[in-house]
Design a protein around this motif. Sequence first.
Motif, short mmCIF file in Angstrom:
data_model
loop_
_atom_site.label_atom_id
_atom_site.label_comp_id
_atom_site.label_asym_id
_atom_site.label_seq_id
_atom_site.Cartn_x
_atom_site.Cartn_y
_atom_site.Cartn_z
N ASP A 14 -8.28 17.09 -51.23
CA ASP A 14 -7.42 16.28 -52.09
C ASP A 14 -6.45 15.46 -51.27
OD1 ASP A 14 -8.55 17.29 -54.40
OD2 ASP A 14 -7.13 18.94 -54.54
N ILE A 15 -6.12 15.97 -50.09
CA ILE A 15 -5.17 15.31 -49.20
C ILE A 15 -5.59 15.62 -47.76
CG2 ILE A 15 -3.58 17.26 -49.19
CD1 ILE A 15 -1.27 15.25 -49.08
N GLU A 16 -5.27 14.73 -46.84
CA GLU A 16 -5.58 14.96 -45.43
C GLU A 16 -4.91 16.25 -44.97
OE1 GLU A 16 -7.47 14.25 -41.93
OE2 GLU A 16 -7.63 12.95 -43.67
N PHE A 17 -5.68 17.14 -44.37
CA PHE A 17 -5.20 18.46 -43.97
C PHE A 17 -3.98 18.38 -43.05
CE2 PHE A 17 -5.58 22.43 -41.43
CZ PHE A 17 -5.47 23.35 -42.46
N ASP A 18 -3.94 17.39 -42.18
CA ASP A 18 -2.83 17.25 -41.24
C ASP A 18 -1.49 16.98 -41.92
OD1 ASP A 18 -4.54 17.63 -39.12
OD2 ASP A 18 -4.83 15.50 -38.76
N TYR A 19 -1.52 16.49 -43.15
CA TYR A 19 -0.28 16.16 -43.86
C TYR A 19 0.28 17.33 -44.68
CZ TYR A 19 -1.32 11.38 -42.56
OH TYR A 19 -1.58 10.25 -41.85
N LEU A 20 -0.43 18.45 -44.69
CA LEU A 20 0.04 19.61 -45.43
C LEU A 20 1.10 20.36 -44.64
CD1 LEU A 20 -3.35 21.10 -46.69
CD2 LEU A 20 -1.70 19.79 -48.01
#
Length: 95
Positions: A26-32
């Motif tokens: 759902d979202i780029e993993f690096d931005y979590l």
Amino acid sequence: MNNGLAKSRIYIGRGEVYLIEGLELDIEFDYLSLEDRTKAILELEDYIQSHDIQPVKIEDGYAEVEEDKLFYVVDAGVIGYATGFEVGESQSKNQ
């Protein structure tokens, strides 16, 4: 049998890797946040176990994929998306 897909060779990482079809990010993993990353990894590990998905060993860091797949590099704790491509797609579209 040609299903209209060509193999795409992409760098994923070395070590134990899971290639998983049918899931998307759902979202780029690096931005979590660290907390959300940990939660995502635990959920993915539960999914892998419940679906009896077996890891692949990648020695040189490259995997060949024919279609879009989620990948999980266990040693690095990285989740990403490996994008395959259809035969005849333009190179610029893949980039």
